[in-house]
Design a protein around this motif. Sequence first.
Motif, PDB file in Angstrom:
ATOM      1  N   ASP A 236       0.797  -1.123  -0.093  1.00 24.68           N
ATOM      2  CA  ASP A 236      -0.064   0.064   0.023  1.00 24.68           C
ATOM      3  C   ASP A 236       0.920   1.260   0.063  1.00 24.68           C
ATOM      4  OD1 ASP A 236      -2.289  -1.513  -0.021  1.00 24.68           O
ATOM      5  OD2 ASP A 236      -2.581  -1.471   2.104  1.00 24.68           O
ATOM      6  N   GLY A 237       2.138   1.302   0.482  1.00 22.73           N
ATOM      7  CA  GLY A 237       3.190   2.317   0.351  1.00 22.73           C
ATOM      8  C   GLY A 237       3.429   3.142  -1.009  1.00 22.73           C
ATOM      9  N   VAL A 238       3.144   2.452  -1.907  1.00 24.73           N
ATOM     10  CA  VAL A 238       3.403   2.853  -3.305  1.00 24.73           C
ATOM     11  C   VAL A 238       2.268   3.844  -3.871  1.00 24.73           C
ATOM     12  CG1 VAL A 238       5.011   1.254  -3.651  1.00 24.73           C
ATOM     13  CG2 VAL A 238       2.865   0.784  -4.785  1.00 24.73           C
ATOM     14  N   VAL A 239       1.281   3.830  -2.985  1.00 24.50           N
ATOM     15  CA  VAL A 239      -0.031   4.566  -3.649  1.00 24.50           C
ATOM     16  C   VAL A 239      -0.537   5.528  -2.488  1.00 24.50           C
ATOM     17  CG1 VAL A 239      -0.687   2.779  -5.533  1.00 24.50           C
ATOM     18  CG2 VAL A 239      -1.496   2.599  -3.355  1.00 24.50           C
ATOM     19  N   LEU A 244       0.410   7.452  -7.674  1.00 23.07           N
ATOM     20  CA  LEU A 244       1.341   6.005  -7.960  1.00 23.07           C
ATOM     21  C   LEU A 244       2.837   6.649  -7.622  1.00 23.07           C
ATOM     22  CD1 LEU A 244       1.840   3.207  -8.184  1.00 23.07           C
ATOM     23  CD2 LEU A 244       1.753   3.613 -10.755  1.00 23.07           C
ATOM     24  N   SER A 245       3.493   6.043  -6.845  1.00 25.85           N
ATOM     25  CA  SER A 245       5.024   6.243  -6.978  1.00 25.85           C
ATOM     26  C   SER A 245       5.763   5.121  -7.511  1.00 25.85           C
ATOM     27  CB  SER A 245       5.288   6.131  -5.349  1.00 25.85           C
ATOM     28  OG  SER A 245       6.808   6.182  -5.425  1.00 25.85           O
ATOM     29  N   LEU A 246       6.031   5.078  -8.769  1.00 30.57           N
ATOM     30  CA  LEU A 246       6.881   4.297  -9.656  1.00 30.57           C
ATOM     31  C   LEU A 246       8.211   4.169  -8.850  1.00 30.57           C
ATOM     32  CD1 LEU A 246       6.208   5.125 -13.418  1.00 30.57           C
ATOM     33  CD2 LEU A 246       5.149   3.265 -11.897  1.00 30.57           C
ATOM     34  N   PRO A 247       9.052   5.003  -8.508  1.00 33.83           N
ATOM     35  CA  PRO A 247      10.060   4.804  -7.852  1.00 33.83           C
ATOM     36  C   PRO A 247      10.083   4.100  -6.510  1.00 33.83           C
ATOM     37  CG  PRO A 247      10.130   7.246  -8.317  1.00 33.83           C
ATOM     38  CD  PRO A 247       8.690   6.414  -8.552  1.00 33.83           C
ATOM     39  N   GLY A 248       8.892   4.303  -5.848  1.00 37.59           N
ATOM     40  CA  GLY A 248       8.585   3.238  -4.291  1.00 37.59           C
ATOM     41  C   GLY A 248       8.374   1.882  -5.005  1.00 37.59           C
TER      42      GLY A 248
END
Length: 297
Positions: A236-239, A244-248
């Motif tokens: 869940d931490g990438v959104v 949206l966090s592509l680097p994450g």
Amino acid sequence: MGAGGRRAAAAARGGAARRRLRRGGRPGHPGLPAAQVAAAPGSVRARISNLLHDGAPAATHTAAGGAVYVSPQPGPEGAKVFFFTRLGGVSRPPFDSLNVSVKVGDDPDAVAGNISTIREALGGGPSAWVKQVAGDGVLRVTEGGFAGEADALVTSTEGLSLNVAVADCVPVALVGQDEVAMIHSGWRGTLAGISGKAAGRMAVGAKRAYIGPCIRGCCYEVSEELAGAFAAEFGDGVVSGRNLSLPGAIRTDLERSGVEVTDLGLCTGCRPDLFFSHRKQKPATGRSLAAVVKVGR
């Protein structure tokens, strides 16, 4: 207009374009205008000085030919990493100025001049590149030239530059003990785990990844369906909502593969004055080059 008339008109347009490019010749590149870095040094210096936030693991450089790029700081042993900005080339708006793609509608002569400038910044050695297809293909290369369709390159050849072109997608450089890799990671490639796959194609041993300028969660809103797919795969931490966090996601993918990650933290969406951003500048914008070169330790 007949075929002869169309050919004459095309020739006239080409001649006019060449005459425009001949104005204000550029040292080392006859017929090309002066690089923007030379044309407005004070303005460019101010933009560069504000590029990196305090504590960013990166440094900016201006090559002898005028190309401005960002590299990790401290840099890796055994490799040089280049994330070029849009500054220091000769292309005119909306491709100003260090655009490396002829497919976006830029003048081919200007693109050729930009590529020549970048080649000088990279040291003048051979370069390998691919036809990027927004997938998860990884190719191993031993020499310069076109390598085929893929979105990542791996090599153990010293002095060979691995190149990708980006304008929001994530450039990722991998540096191992004896090999390097360069990755173009869009959302499809990221979801398919291209960075981890490229790391897996490299020789066994410690590896470090460097995530370059790209669009980030602050500027990248996607569909609920796509956000859900990334959350399911990478946590869940990438959104955040639909952002949206592509680097994450790439960090998670690489760390699962045992790769240490350095993220330069630079957003193309926040700084379209310094980087090309398809999302912020569409329908027409340029492409920046990202490269890694294996060097002797």
